[in-house]
Scaffold this motif. Structure first.
Motif, PDB file in Angstrom:
ATOM      1  N   GLY A 183       0.791  -1.227   0.000  1.00 45.80           N
ATOM      2  CA  GLY A 183       0.000   0.000   0.000  1.00 45.80           C
ATOM      3  C   GLY A 183       0.816   1.266   0.000  1.00 45.80           C
ATOM      4  N   LEU A 195       2.289   4.723  -0.992  1.00 45.20           N
ATOM      5  CA  LEU A 195       1.744   5.859  -1.736  1.00 45.20           C
ATOM      6  C   LEU A 195       2.777   6.247  -2.784  1.00 45.20           C
ATOM      7  CD1 LEU A 195       0.475   7.658   1.464  1.00 45.20           C
ATOM      8  CD2 LEU A 195      -0.910   6.382  -0.174  1.00 45.20           C
ATOM      9  N   THR A 208       3.033   7.951  -5.536  1.00 43.09           N
ATOM     10  CA  THR A 208       3.305   9.272  -6.119  1.00 43.09           C
ATOM     11  C   THR A 208       3.852  10.237  -5.076  1.00 43.09           C
ATOM     12  OG1 THR A 208       1.031   9.980  -5.714  1.00 43.09           O
ATOM     13  CG2 THR A 208       1.502   9.033  -7.881  1.00 43.09           C
ATOM     14  N   LEU A 209       3.887   9.804  -3.811  1.00 41.03           N
ATOM     15  CA  LEU A 209       4.435  10.666  -2.765  1.00 41.03           C
ATOM     16  C   LEU A 209       5.892  10.282  -2.512  1.00 41.03           C
ATOM     17  CD1 LEU A 209       1.391  11.158  -2.411  1.00 41.03           C
ATOM     18  CD2 LEU A 209       1.751  11.146   0.050  1.00 41.03           C
ATOM     19  N   VAL A 220       2.632  10.933   6.378  1.00 46.99           N
ATOM     20  CA  VAL A 220       1.236  10.490   6.373  1.00 46.99           C
ATOM     21  C   VAL A 220       1.023   9.439   7.462  1.00 46.99           C
ATOM     22  CG1 VAL A 220      -0.550   9.291   5.036  1.00 46.99           C
ATOM     23  CG2 VAL A 220       0.861  11.012   3.949  1.00 46.99           C
ATOM     24  N   ARG A 244       6.141   3.271   7.867  1.00 44.75           N
ATOM     25  CA  ARG A 244       4.963   4.153   7.867  1.00 44.75           C
ATOM     26  C   ARG A 244       3.990   3.740   8.969  1.00 44.75           C
ATOM     27  NH1 ARG A 244       1.785   3.626   2.730  1.00 44.75           N
ATOM     28  NH2 ARG A 244       0.890   1.916   3.911  1.00 44.75           N
ATOM     29  N   LEU A 261      -1.086  17.318   2.190  1.00 49.63           N
ATOM     30  CA  LEU A 261      -0.409  16.024   2.211  1.00 49.63           C
ATOM     31  C   LEU A 261      -1.444  14.898   2.279  1.00 49.63           C
ATOM     32  CD1 LEU A 261       2.188  14.282   2.534  1.00 49.63           C
ATOM     33  CD2 LEU A 261       1.965  14.610   4.997  1.00 49.63           C
ATOM     34  N   HIS A 262      -2.437  15.090   3.141  1.00 50.99           N
ATOM     35  CA  HIS A 262      -3.457  14.056   3.278  1.00 50.99           C
ATOM     36  C   HIS A 262      -4.286  13.937   2.007  1.00 50.99           C
ATOM     37  CE1 HIS A 262      -3.309  14.283   7.959  1.00 50.99           C
ATOM     38  NE2 HIS A 262      -2.173  13.919   7.406  1.00 50.99           N
ATOM     39  N   ARG A 307      -3.199  14.469  -1.002  1.00 48.97           N
ATOM     40  CA  ARG A 307      -2.387  13.725  -1.972  1.00 48.97           C
ATOM     41  C   ARG A 307      -2.382  12.245  -1.627  1.00 48.97           C
ATOM     42  NH1 ARG A 307       3.194  15.309  -2.025  1.00 48.97           N
ATOM     43  NH2 ARG A 307       2.877  16.577  -0.165  1.00 48.97           N
ATOM     44  N   ALA A 308      -2.327  11.948  -0.327  1.00 49.41           N
ATOM     45  CA  ALA A 308      -2.315  10.539   0.088  1.00 49.41           C
ATOM     46  C   ALA A 308      -3.607   9.853  -0.337  1.00 49.41           C
ATOM     47  CB  ALA A 308      -2.131  10.445   1.597  1.00 49.41           C
ATOM     48  N   ASP A 361      -3.723   9.222  -3.988  1.00 52.74           N
ATOM     49  CA  ASP A 361      -2.833   8.137  -4.400  1.00 52.74           C
ATOM     50  C   ASP A 361      -3.430   6.781  -4.073  1.00 52.74           C
ATOM     51  OD1 ASP A 361      -0.682   6.095  -3.942  1.00 52.74           O
ATOM     52  OD2 ASP A 361       0.549   7.708  -4.761  1.00 52.74           O
ATOM     53  N   ASN A 362      -3.870   6.595  -2.851  1.00 53.28           N
ATOM     54  CA  ASN A 362      -4.374   5.288  -2.438  1.00 53.28           C
ATOM     55  C   ASN A 362      -5.245   5.500  -1.196  1.00 53.28           C
ATOM     56  OD1 ASN A 362      -4.767   2.747  -1.319  1.00 53.28           O
ATOM     57  ND2 ASN A 362      -2.781   1.996  -2.018  1.00 53.28           N
ATOM     58  N   GLU A 374      -7.237   3.709   0.473  1.00 52.69           N
ATOM     59  CA  GLU A 374      -7.249   2.729   1.556  1.00 52.69           C
ATOM     60  C   GLU A 374      -6.006   2.852   2.441  1.00 52.69           C
ATOM     61  OE1 GLU A 374      -9.114  -1.066   0.837  1.00 52.69           O
ATOM     62  OE2 GLU A 374      -7.281  -2.001   1.577  1.00 52.69           O
ATOM     63  N   SER A 375      -4.853   3.021   1.805  1.00 50.83           N
ATOM     64  CA  SER A 375      -3.642   3.198   2.600  1.00 50.83           C
ATOM     65  C   SER A 375      -3.746   4.440   3.467  1.00 50.83           C
ATOM     66  CB  SER A 375      -2.421   3.348   1.693  1.00 50.83           C
ATOM     67  OG  SER A 375      -2.099   2.112   1.135  1.00 50.83           O
ATOM     68  N   ALA A 376      -4.320   5.495   2.881  1.00 52.86           N
ATOM     69  CA  ALA A 376      -4.463   6.727   3.643  1.00 52.86           C
ATOM     70  C   ALA A 376      -5.378   6.491   4.837  1.00 52.86           C
ATOM     71  CB  ALA A 376      -5.007   7.837   2.750  1.00 52.86           C
ATOM     72  N   GLU A 387       0.530   5.664 -13.510  1.00 51.60           N
ATOM     73  CA  GLU A 387      -0.334   4.808 -12.686  1.00 51.60           C
ATOM     74  C   GLU A 387      -1.809   4.936 -13.050  1.00 51.60           C
ATOM     75  OE1 GLU A 387       2.455   5.915  -9.193  1.00 51.60           O
ATOM     76  OE2 GLU A 387       2.420   6.447 -11.299  1.00 51.60           O
TER      77      GLU A 387
END
Ligand SMILES: Nc1ncnc2c1ncn2[C@@H]1O[C@H](COP(=O)(O)OP(=O)(O)O)[C@@H](O)[C@H]1O
Ligand SMILES: [Mg+2]
Lengths: 399, 235, 298
Positions: B86, B88, B90-91, B99, B147, C168-169, C171-172, C175-176, C178-180, C294
């Motif tokens: 998982g 991220l 692009t970060l 994050v 993370r 930042l959040h 962008r998170a 991007d994904n 679920e990961s965020a 992506e």
């Protein structure tokens, strides 16, 4: 992705009762088919007794349905979202209009040319699909949709430009062999549209059961996997778009014969039309056989219905609201939903299906190999109720 | 008291439950391993614990029932290193770590933790400003662990951390997990299909089959059972 | 030379409006992964709202800000109530909801404010005498304000995304999601916020565009602008803010130049020409000029 699996579950009813199994080629199957054919003929005859106004509406539904079948081929079955089918519709319509007016063609002879031009334009637009995918490909079709009215306006000595093309009714007289007079054009076009619709629908049904049809669904559902199975994805995409254009172009030709007046403004060949076609496809059920007809009926009659409740903009608001409500409560479309219900009671299987030989088998998809199971599950919303609803599993189990 | 006490957990994706009546206990400061074949429901269990899918049953951290939103779970001290990492992509690596501390407000301590985990995983230190998507699989797995640790969890959940990694990297990863476990007393629940390395850290092992816990015990008891050993430990 | 500069500036001005609305589209795409077909109509609704507020005596700038707030609320609410529930079903379902919103909002505007053309006043003085000269071409106030607005929005967005925790959040989540969510980021709030910001930016585009639009403010004002913005966003790569801005400017300028210098095409086919150009660019770069790889999942 989870979306697919969620849908599998939703469309795979686990009923207590076993559905009646209907083996293809069996006597019961033939009777059902005969009943359906009789029903279609009956419906067509009932249609002829309608008032002139109602009949013209039904004709409009049929023509829209043919156009939507074209769209459905590209978008519903193959997953190439097109926002440019208004242009393919327009290509056919203008081909018919110009051939009748400038080249003195008899109307019905323009239809093959409208179809061929639709095919050609579809192929040309399909070519970028080889490199450009997803929403970006939709942009290509959007470009087509935007360009078409502008081109019509620009080349006005040929197309009549913004002023439009008017095909006087003397040029649209039914052919003499029909025995119909100039004033029975409505009946003639109704009959022609009806027959055309049935023929196109059957052609698409057979196409979807062929190897090409399976490849098309494969392109939509798992492009990468199917490529490694040796399917020529590029050819499939381009060909699909060509066929899609041909069908929609044919519908455009019929449209020109039906209304007799073409104009680049006013929604017949602009993005508004594309939106109408997409809406009809979705409401009816994307990737279903009967969806285009059902969806076109709704989109032709719904505005009329909402405008009988109220007038003016409110009907537009209601249209939008209805659309959203439909997505919420019937995301698989009306035909898709009907089919799910129908499959609970009747299920058509190929003659050599194991369950057909042992009619006591449960409702579970016993189709042995993985291909069979996958396509049955994914096909929940794809096959219409009726005599062909299990074609995908027949493919799976006969291999 | 257990750091993480799962009891009677059921969850799924639609009408039917994929996992039923799962009970697992992770004692404070210890490592617990969950074994199970592909499709047994390990990932589903993890996702249910973390509030990514609806669940029934009870989940307690240090005896306190936790909420069902992902943020509640993180706040309660449970962090997941998801299957497939998982990352991220692009970060940047640094942003990924930031994050990870999304719910924390102690800025200075966050910076300290970034220092700490980039020194524990030196590959990350070299690549802080690189997009995470450009990292190798092993590096991304380190990043995913780091993370999750950025949230300062009491219990770290790892879903198949060794998946797709070269044996040497897996060894390194588990050595690091062992260090973290002993230094910080972070409890861990590690899911593996093929778990010989994870077993070395574990104090107890659970076996999941078709959505149920069918067996649990000490690593030794699992190793003694020839059939289990063949099926899940690969020798 | 003068004529060229004039055309260039006109192109940049139209392009700035495209770019603003394209930024809104990119915001939505980054949150939800869909193209919001109703973005132009959200902007239309907000612009009409602002126009109505001006009629009640509010200063224009305050009305525009209120319109932006309305756009924010409207879009955020739509995301929460209408988009999110269907988003998981399928891409097509989401698109149809957007089309429903498109048709519903447009009709709602006509219902509330009527179909006749409105005159939306400009934020800045824009009389015949309110211009300055640039290389011999006249530049009017309402032209400048679109440039300023685009620059300001771009800078603010860039700061938001690169300098703040919220950015930042965001962008998170883009991007994904679920990961965020696993790190505790409130994805639900972030998605609403993304749509809300898109609504506010769109509202600004709508309010600024109307003084420039030949037919002023009417129910059909936003559609051509939306098409331009759509093309701009895709050209830029759908998920790239810089791409949206550059894409918008390219399309504005190309359209203006084609109209001015290609007689065969003339004023009649400027959109077609722009679209054909974009298709050619996409053939070379299938993910737009700045799109990340992506995003092929779409
Ligand atoms: N998103 C989903 N939707 C529906 N079913 C799923 C989904 N994810 C997993 N499943 C099903 O749940 C079962 C357990 O899967 P999973 O928890 O991923 O197993 P494991 O992690 O042990 O390999 C499988 O049968 C799988 O098909
Ligand atoms: Mg798993």
């Amino acid at each position: 992705m989870s979306t697919v699996t969620d849908r599998e579950r939703a469309t795979e009813p686990r009923t207590e009762r076993s559905p009646v199994l209907l083996a293809e080629g069996s006597r019961a199957y033939r009777i059902v088919v005969l009943v359906i054919i009789a029903g279609i003929i009956g419906l067509a005859l009932i249609g002829t007794t309608l008032s002139v106004y109602r009949m013209s509406q039904v004709t409009a539904v049929l023509i829209t349905a043919i156009a939507v079948i074209g769209l459905n081929l590209a978008t519903g079955y193959t997953g190439l979202l097109s926002i440019g089918h208004s242009a393919l519709f327009g290509v056919g319509a203008y081909a018919t209009g110009i051939l009748i007016l400038d080249y003195a063609y008899s109307p019905i002879l323009t239809l093959p040319i409208a179809t061929a031009l639709g095919f050609a334009v579809g192929l040309i637009v399909g070519v970028p699909a080889l490199r450009i995918r997803g929403l970006y490909f939709s942009l290509v079709t959007l470009a087509l949709g935007i360009a078409f009215p502008e081109i019509i306006r620009r080349f006005d000595d040929f197309t009549g430009g913004a002023a439009g093309l008017l095909i006087r009714s003397q040029f649209l007289t039914p052919p003499s062999w029909t025995g119909l007079t100039r004033f029975e054009r409505g009946l003639w076009l109704y009959g022609l549209s009806f027959v055309s619709f049935v023929v196109v629908m059957l052609l698409v049904r057979n196409l979807m059961r062929s190897r090409t049809g399976i490849a098309m669904r494969g392109v939509r559902d798992h492009e990468v996997a199917i490529r490694s199975n040796g399917v020529d994805v590029a050819r499939t995409k381009v060909l699909t778009f060509g066929l899609s254009g041909a069908i929609t172009g044919y519908a455009g030709g019929l449209f020109a014969m039906n209304v007799g007046a073409l104009s680049p403004d006013g929604g017949s060949f602009t993005l508004v039309k594309s939106i109408e076609l997409i809406t009809a496809m979705f409401i009816g059920g994307a990737g279903t056989l009967l969806g285009p007809l059902i969806g076109s009926t709704v989109t032709v009659f719904l505005p009329e219905l909402t405008s009988t409740w109220t007038t003016g903009p409110i009907s537009g608001v209601l249209f939008g609201v209805t659309l959203i409500v439909l997505v919420f409560f019937m995301p698989e479309g009306i035909a898709g939903r009907l089919q799910i219900i129908a499959r609970r009671f009747v299920r058509v299987v190929p003659p050599d299906h194991p369950a057909a030989r042992r009619p006591t088998t449960s409702t579970q998809n016993s189709g042995g190999n993985a291909t069979g199971q996958k396509s049955v599950a994914a096909g929940g919303a794809e096959q219409p109720p009726g005599p062909n609803s299990d074609d995908a599993s027949s493919e799976g189990s006969s291999r | 008291m257990s750091a993480l006490e799962i009891s009677g957990l059921s969850a799924g994706y639609g009408a039917a439950d994929v996992v039923r009546d799962i009970s697992i206990s992770v004692p404070a400061g210890e490592v617990v391993v969950v074994l199970g074949a592909n499709g047994a429901g390990k990932t589903t269990t993890m996702r249910a614990i973390c509030g990514l899918i609806d669940r029934r049953g009870s989940i307690r951290v240090d005896g306190v029932e936790i909420g069902s939103k992902p943020a509640d779970v993180v706040n309660a001290g449970v962090s997941l290193v998801p299957q497939g990492r998982g990352t991220l992509g692009t970060l940047t690596v640094l942003d990924n770590l930031r994050v990870g501390a999304a719910l924390r407000r102690d800025r200075a301590a966050i910076e300290e933790d970034i220092e700490r985990w980039t020194s524990v995983f030196p590959v990350l230190a070299e690549r802080v400003d690189q997009r995470a998507g450009t990292l190798s699989g092993g590096e991304q797995q380190m990043l995913a662990v780091a993370r999750a640790l950025m949230a300062r969890p009491r219990v770290l959940l790892c879903d198949e951390p060794s998946l797709g990694l070269a044996p040497r990297i897996v060894q390194h990863l588990f050595a690091t997990l062992r260090d973290i476990n002993s230094e910080d007393a972070t409890s861990m629940l590690i899911v593996e299909q093929n778990a010989e390395l994870a077993m070395d850290l574990a104090s107890s092992v659970y076996l999941l089959e078709v959505g149920r816990v069918v067996r649990s015990g000490t690593p030794a008891s699992f190793r003694e059972d020839t059939e289990l050993r063949r099926a899940y430990l690969g020798y | 030379m003068e004529l060229f500069v004039e055309r260039l500036l006109a192109g940049v001005t139209n392009g700035s409006i495209f770019a603003l609305l394209a930024l809104a589209l990119v915001m939505v795409y980054r949150s939800t992964g869909t193209l919001n077909f109703a973005q132009g109509e959200f902007a239309l609704f907000s612009a009409f709202f602002a126009w109505w507020l001006v009629g009640t005596g509010l200063p224009v700038w305050a009305a525009v800000i209120a319109g932006m707030v309305a756009g924010f609320v409207l879009c955020a609410a739509a995301e929460r109530a209408l988009i999110r529930p269907v988003q998981r079903k399928s891409e097509l379902a989401t698109l149809i909801v957007a089309l429903g919103l498109f048709s519903g909002l447009n009709a709602a505007v006509a219902l509330i404010w009527g179909t006749d053309t409105k005159v939306m006043p400009s934020i800045v003085p824009n009389g015949l005498e309110d211009y300055f000269e640039l290389f011999g071409a006249r530049v009017y106030g309402d032209t400048v304000i679109t440039w300023v607005a685009l620059a300001a929005v771009t800078i603010l967005m860039t700061l938001l995304f690169t300098k703040t925790e919220l950015g930042l959040h965001m962008r998170a989540v883009a991007d994904n999601a679920e990961s965020a969510a696993l790190t505790g980021v409130n994805t639900s709030r972030i998605l609403m916020l993304g749509w809300g910001l898109a609504g506010a930016i769109g509202a600004l585009a709508g309010s600024l565009a109307t003084p420039l639009a030949p037919e002023q403010l009417s129910v059909t004002t936003m559609f051509p602008i939306f098409i331009g913005a759509c093309a701009a966003a895709l050209l830029g790569g759908l998920d790239s803010l810089a791409g949206a801005v550059i894409g918008g400017l390219i399309i504005g300028v190309v359209e203006a130049m084609v109209t001015g210098y290609v007689p065969l095409v003339g004023g009649a086919m400027q959109q077609t020409t722009a679209m054909v150009l974009i298709v050619l660019i996409l053939v070379v770069r299938p993910n737009g000029l700045f799109g990340s790889k992506e995003l092929e999942r779409v």
